[in-house]
Design a protein around this motif. Structure first.
Motif, PDB file in Angstrom:
ATOM      1  N   ASP A 180      26.333   0.919  -3.135  1.00  0.00           N
ATOM      2  CA  ASP A 180      25.870   1.278  -3.708  1.00  0.00           C
ATOM      3  C   ASP A 180      24.969   0.951  -3.236  1.00  0.00           C
ATOM      4  N   GLN A 181      24.955  -0.507  -2.711  1.00  0.00           N
ATOM      5  CA  GLN A 181      23.647  -1.117  -1.747  1.00  0.00           C
ATOM      6  C   GLN A 181      23.503   0.136  -0.104  1.00  0.00           C
ATOM      7  N   LEU A 182      24.342   0.589  -0.140  1.00  0.00           N
ATOM      8  CA  LEU A 182      23.665   1.471   1.428  1.00  0.00           C
ATOM      9  C   LEU A 182      22.796   2.534   1.058  1.00  0.00           C
ATOM     10  N   ILE A 183      22.973   3.369  -0.632  1.00  0.00           N
ATOM     11  CA  ILE A 183      21.967   4.107  -0.942  1.00  0.00           C
ATOM     12  C   ILE A 183      21.343   3.651  -1.436  1.00  0.00           C
ATOM     13  N   ARG A 184      21.054   2.617  -2.460  1.00  0.00           N
ATOM     14  CA  ARG A 184      20.290   2.171  -3.253  1.00  0.00           C
ATOM     15  C   ARG A 184      18.948   1.534  -2.497  1.00  0.00           C
ATOM     16  N   GLU A 185      19.240   1.210  -1.662  1.00  0.00           N
ATOM     17  CA  GLU A 185      18.285  -0.272  -0.877  1.00  0.00           C
ATOM     18  C   GLU A 185      17.722   0.513   0.740  1.00  0.00           C
ATOM     19  N   PRO A 186      16.992   1.147   1.352  1.00  0.00           N
ATOM     20  CA  PRO A 186      16.527   2.014   1.979  1.00  0.00           C
ATOM     21  C   PRO A 186      15.155   1.538   2.341  1.00  0.00           C
ATOM     22  N   GLY A 187      14.880   1.172   3.572  1.00  0.00           N
ATOM     23  CA  GLY A 187      13.783   0.396   3.968  1.00  0.00           C
ATOM     24  C   GLY A 187      13.048   1.642   4.773  1.00  0.00           C
ATOM     25  N   VAL A 188      13.564   3.347   5.040  1.00  0.00           N
ATOM     26  CA  VAL A 188      12.957   3.728   5.828  1.00  0.00           C
ATOM     27  C   VAL A 188      12.338   4.684   3.784  1.00  0.00           C
ATOM     28  N   ARG A 189      10.640   5.045   4.342  1.00  0.00           N
ATOM     29  CA  ARG A 189       9.976   5.662   3.301  1.00  0.00           C
ATOM     30  C   ARG A 189      10.615   7.437   2.698  1.00  0.00           C
ATOM     31  N   ASN A 190      11.017   7.206   1.520  1.00  0.00           N
ATOM     32  CA  ASN A 190      11.629   8.547   1.328  1.00  0.00           C
ATOM     33  C   ASN A 190      10.768   8.438  -0.308  1.00  0.00           C
ATOM     34  N   PRO A 191      10.104   9.171  -0.514  1.00  0.00           N
ATOM     35  CA  PRO A 191       9.271   9.726  -2.244  1.00  0.00           C
ATOM     36  C   PRO A 191      10.826  10.066  -2.640  1.00  0.00           C
ATOM     37  N   LEU A 192      11.235  10.482  -2.968  1.00  0.00           N
ATOM     38  CA  LEU A 192      12.320  11.410  -4.055  1.00  0.00           C
ATOM     39  C   LEU A 192      12.973   9.916  -4.600  1.00  0.00           C
ATOM     40  N   ARG A 193      12.567   8.870  -4.024  1.00  0.00           N
ATOM     41  CA  ARG A 193      13.908   8.220  -4.752  1.00  0.00           C
ATOM     42  C   ARG A 193      12.965   7.432  -6.019  1.00  0.00           C
ATOM     43  N   ASN A 194      11.779   7.406  -5.559  1.00  0.00           N
ATOM     44  CA  ASN A 194      11.265   6.654  -6.786  1.00  0.00           C
ATOM     45  C   ASN A 194      10.869   8.163  -7.903  1.00  0.00           C
ATOM     46  N   LEU A 195      11.379   9.201  -7.629  1.00  0.00           N
ATOM     47  CA  LEU A 195      11.359  10.382  -8.278  1.00  0.00           C
ATOM     48  C   LEU A 195      12.674  10.829  -8.853  1.00  0.00           C
ATOM     49  N   SER A 196      13.805  11.522  -7.890  1.00  0.00           N
ATOM     50  CA  SER A 196      14.322  11.895  -7.885  1.00  0.00           C
ATOM     51  C   SER A 196      15.617  11.360  -9.082  1.00  0.00           C
ATOM     52  N   VAL A 197      16.758  12.030  -9.209  1.00  0.00           N
ATOM     53  CA  VAL A 197      17.599  11.755 -10.109  1.00  0.00           C
ATOM     54  C   VAL A 197      18.648  11.117  -8.960  1.00  0.00           C
ATOM     55  N   TYR A 198      19.506   9.992  -8.958  1.00  0.00           N
ATOM     56  CA  TYR A 198      20.620   9.320  -8.453  1.00  0.00           C
ATOM     57  C   TYR A 198      21.635   9.217  -9.285  1.00  0.00           C
ATOM     58  N   SER A 199      22.474   9.922  -8.728  1.00  0.00           N
ATOM     59  CA  SER A 199      24.343   8.965  -9.485  1.00  0.00           C
ATOM     60  C   SER A 199      25.174   9.497  -8.216  1.00  0.00           C
ATOM     61  N   GLY A 200      26.661   8.847  -8.159  1.00  0.00           N
ATOM     62  CA  GLY A 200      27.880   9.062  -7.651  1.00  0.00           C
ATOM     63  C   GLY A 200      29.027   9.068  -8.479  1.00  0.00           C
ATOM     64  N   VAL A 201      28.836  10.814  -8.453  1.00  0.00           N
ATOM     65  CA  VAL A 201      29.979  10.653  -9.499  1.00  0.00           C
ATOM     66  C   VAL A 201      30.803  11.718  -8.638  1.00  0.00           C
ATOM     67  N   THR A 202      32.425  11.723  -8.457  1.00  0.00           N
ATOM     68  CA  THR A 202      33.465  12.735  -8.033  1.00  0.00           C
ATOM     69  C   THR A 202      32.883  13.955  -8.814  1.00  0.00           C
ATOM     70  N   ASN A 203      32.897  15.287  -7.910  1.00  0.00           N
ATOM     71  CA  ASN A 203      33.359  16.393  -8.105  1.00  0.00           C
ATOM     72  C   ASN A 203      32.290  16.690  -9.416  1.00  0.00           C
ATOM     73  N   LEU A 204      31.176  15.727  -9.461  1.00  0.00           N
ATOM     74  CA  LEU A 204      30.434  16.001 -10.509  1.00  0.00           C
ATOM     75  C   LEU A 204      29.700  18.068 -10.940  1.00  0.00           C
ATOM     76  N   GLU A 205      29.501  17.699 -12.846  1.00  0.00           N
ATOM     77  CA  GLU A 205      29.057  18.874 -13.077  1.00  0.00           C
ATOM     78  C   GLU A 205      27.837  18.935 -14.126  1.00  0.00           C
ATOM     79  N   ILE A 206      26.951  18.963 -14.420  1.00  0.00           N
ATOM     80  CA  ILE A 206      25.994  18.948 -15.554  1.00  0.00           C
ATOM     81  C   ILE A 206      25.601  20.028 -16.275  1.00  0.00           C
TER      82      ILE A 206
END
Length: 375
Positions: free
Chosen positions: A128-154
């Protein structure tokens, strides 16, 4: 005398002082009460008051000492837990690079939920820490939805109305009919390699963990950004890119006009929450043309200039306009690690293997703004 005994004595003295004050008042009103008796009662009352104040001072001192001990205890416990986790992370990295097994104690300190302990899976807290706390700038981290579910369907959309003519937006209706009402996330492998020198490996736990974690976080964030804004994506990653050719392009005579038209072209349900991702250099060009020599426009926030919130990224070659809650990254929780050695440099490699997918849940929620460069 302990704190509880002092509190009980204070309560008893308080009751006596109250009754003594009432008795003195009653005697003072009675003219037949001798003066000597009043003086005696007053002296006794003052003695009770002094005893009360002395005990109350002791009580406050004991409470202050207890509070300080509790605070230090909590601080020490927090520091110990933090240091235990730090040491555990460092031990995991060193054990992996030196091909030593990771002990159950280390995994337990990291909150591992991997029952067998045989696979090289990172504990969930670390993943979780590796996915949630980046140093490189990625604008989508402030905009997109992030999840961590196996075989996710929505579902593509959260709700429909029973008396609706399907969906008001025609493009959304066509997309739903063509692609179905469910979005299924896949597992696409991505590896991030971190070089670890012998000096870093022998450094303090803090320096070692900071070096490896920051590099892994930055690598994941950069990979997300690269696939989402890839102009020529790999075939298996084509659906992850805004520039896959499946998002509608809107053209204008200038970049500013193209962005305005792209916002207006969105259905009102998407337009209300729309944001813009674009290159900073393109934004400066727009401001320079709009300002026409007036420097005050350069001080205005981008949202005031373009009408919608803006995130900057050099990867967004053509501005992307839309409701980014329909952009979602999903990680498989089973993030694994392995090690190798670069023979050419002699560097140890700590390798993270993550599986993630990026889906545009509704492509009709986005537009690509393109300036017409035709001569």
């Amino acid at each position: 005398m302990d704190l509880q005994t002092i509190k009980a004595s204070l309560q008893e003295l308080g009751t006596k002082i109250t009754k003594g004050a009432e008795e003195i008042s009653a005697k003072a009103i009675d003219e037949s009460t001798p003066q000597e008796e009043l003086q005696s009662l007053d002296k006794a009352q003052k003695a009770l008051q002094e005893r009360y104040e002395l005990l109350n001072a002791q009580k406050e001192e004991l409470e202050r000492s207890a509070s300080m001990r509790l605070g230090n205890s909590q601080k020490n416990e927090g520091g110990t837990q933090q240091m235990d986790a730090l040491q555990a992370k460092a031990t995991l990295i060193r054990s992996a690079i030196n091909n030593r097994p990771v002990t159950p104690e280390v995994r337990a300190a990291l909150g591992d939920d991997n029952g067998t302990g045989g696979e090289k899976l990172l504990p969930k807290t670390v993943s979780d820490q590796l996915i949630r706390e980046p140093g490189v700038r990625n604008p989508l981290r402030n905009l997109s939805v992030y999840s961590g579910v196996t075989n996710l369907e929505i579902p593509r959309i959260d709700f429909t109305l029973d008396d609706d003519d399907f969906i008001a937006d025609g493009e959304t209706a066509k997309e739903m009919e063509a692609e179905g009402s469910l979005v299924t996330f896949g597992r696409f492998k991505s590896k991030v390699l971190v070089s670890v020198s012998e000096t870093i490996l022998a450094a303090t736990d803090t320096d070692l963990v900071a070096h490896v974690e920051r590099a892994l976080q930055d690598g994941l964030a950069k990979k997300e950004r690269n696939v989402a804004f890839a102009k020529t994506p790999k075939e298996k990653e084509k659906h992850m890119s805004f520039y896959s050719g499946e998002v509608k392009e809107v053209t204008g005579a200038s970049m500013y006009e193209a962005i305005k038209k792209a916002i207006a072209d969105l259905h009102e349900d998407f337009r209300a929450n729309a944001k813009i991702v674009m290159r900073y250099s393109d934004y400066l060009d727009i401001v320079e043309k709009l300002a026409n020599g007036n420097s005050t426009l350069f001080m205005a926030p981008p949202e005031q200039v373009l009408g919608k919130p803006v995130e900057f990224s050099d990867a967004a070659v053509d501005p992307v306009v839309g409701d980014f809650q329909y952009s979602q990254f999903n990680y498989d929780p089973a993030t694994a690690y392995e090690t190798d050695k670069d023979i050419k440099t002699g560097m140890n490699l700590f390798v993270l293997t993550a599986h993630f997918d990026h889906q545009l849940k509704l492509k009709s929620a986005f537009r690509i703004a393109k300036a017409d460069v035709t001569p």
